[in-house]
Design an enzyme around this catalytic site. Structure first.
Site, PDB file in Angstrom:
ATOM      1  N   GLU A  39       0.999  -1.011  -0.007  1.00 34.08           N
ATOM      2  CA  GLU A  39       0.031  -0.084   0.038  1.00 34.08           C
ATOM      3  C   GLU A  39       1.064   1.193   0.034  1.00 34.08           C
ATOM      4  OE1 GLU A  39      -2.578   2.456   3.133  1.00 34.08           O
ATOM      5  OE2 GLU A  39      -2.733   0.228   3.424  1.00 34.08           O
ATOM      6  N   ARG A  43       1.612  10.218   0.643  1.00 32.29           N
ATOM      7  CA  ARG A  43       1.868  11.365   1.703  1.00 32.29           C
ATOM      8  C   ARG A  43       3.260  12.050   0.946  1.00 32.29           C
ATOM      9  NH1 ARG A  43       2.372   7.706   7.181  1.00 32.29           N
ATOM     10  NH2 ARG A  43       0.430   6.419   6.795  1.00 32.29           N
ATOM     11  N   LYS A 126     -11.183  -0.340   6.977  1.00 31.15           N
ATOM     12  CA  LYS A 126      -9.942  -0.294   7.753  1.00 31.15           C
ATOM     13  C   LYS A 126     -10.186   0.322   9.065  1.00 31.15           C
ATOM     14  CE  LYS A 126      -5.613   2.750   7.412  1.00 31.15           C
ATOM     15  NZ  LYS A 126      -4.905   3.592   6.636  1.00 31.15           N
TER      16      LYS A 126
END
Length: 213
Positions: A39, A43, A126
């Protein structure tokens, strides 16, 4: 479904990488360690480029993480992401993923957010940030109310705690960064990345656990 894309991989390395030139080595290390999934978090400025480079490998399942907007969904899709993970629940993100046929796992930490996810047609979420919001104890409580929901806890998960989470039927996978820690990536310690991936796989594989007991 996102869990179909992840397949048998129950640990998802959460990657923060700002140097696309290291993507090839990272991909090779993940595959060598027997954990060919990643994943890539949005960012850093070059996150889409890193994702795209990793996605070129046919032996690696790559998704986008920390996706906050529909525009980022488009960027992730264009880069070759096969799934999307978000830290929170955004109807815009979910709907855009649905339009593009991208499996999506939104972040939740309350019963209200789970109900919102269900209303959007999702049954896998999640749980984030997992440790800060009570860890497995909270997941058990939420699972009692929502037995149709499955969780991918992320946030504070460690090599030691991952097997404990994965032993619970509500947990389909965990996200973690201990095997792809930023200091390892910055130093190019690819053998260590591969070793940590291999150790993670061994620790969460029941047959191997029994064989080593």
């Amino acid at each position: 479904m996102a869990t179909d894309v992840l397949g048998a991989h129950r640990i998802v390395p959460v990657v923060v990488l700002d140097d696309v030139t290291r993507a090839d080595d990272l991909g090779a290390a993940l595959v060598a360690g027997g954990l060919p999934v990643a994943e890539v978090t949005f960012r850093t400025p070059d996150a889409a480029a890193v994702l795209g480079r990793l996605a070129e490998r046919a032996d690696l399942v790559v998704g986008a993480g920390t996706v906050l907007t529909a525009e980022q969904v488009d960027r992730a899709h264009g880069a070759g992401a096969r799934f999307v993970v978000s830290p929170g629940l955004s109807a815009d993100v979910v709907r855009r993923c649905r339009e593009l046929g991208l499996p999506v796992i939104p972040g939740v930490c309350t019963a209200t957010e789970i109900m919102q996810a269900l209303s959007l047609g999702l049954d896998t979420v999640k749980f984030f940030p997992a440790e800060a919001y009570g860890g497995l104890g909270t997941i058990k409580a939420l699972f009692a109310a929502f037995p149709q929901v499955r969780f991918m806890p992320t946030g504070g998960i460690t090599a030691a705690s991952a097997p404990v989470y994965l032993a619970h039927p509500a947990v389909v996978a965990v996200g973690g960064s201990w095997m792809v820690a930023p200091d390892l990536l910055a130093a190019g310690q690819w053998d260590e990345v591969a070793a940590r991936c291999a150790a993670a796989v061994r620790s969460t594989t029941p047959d191997l656990q029994g064989a080593s007991a």
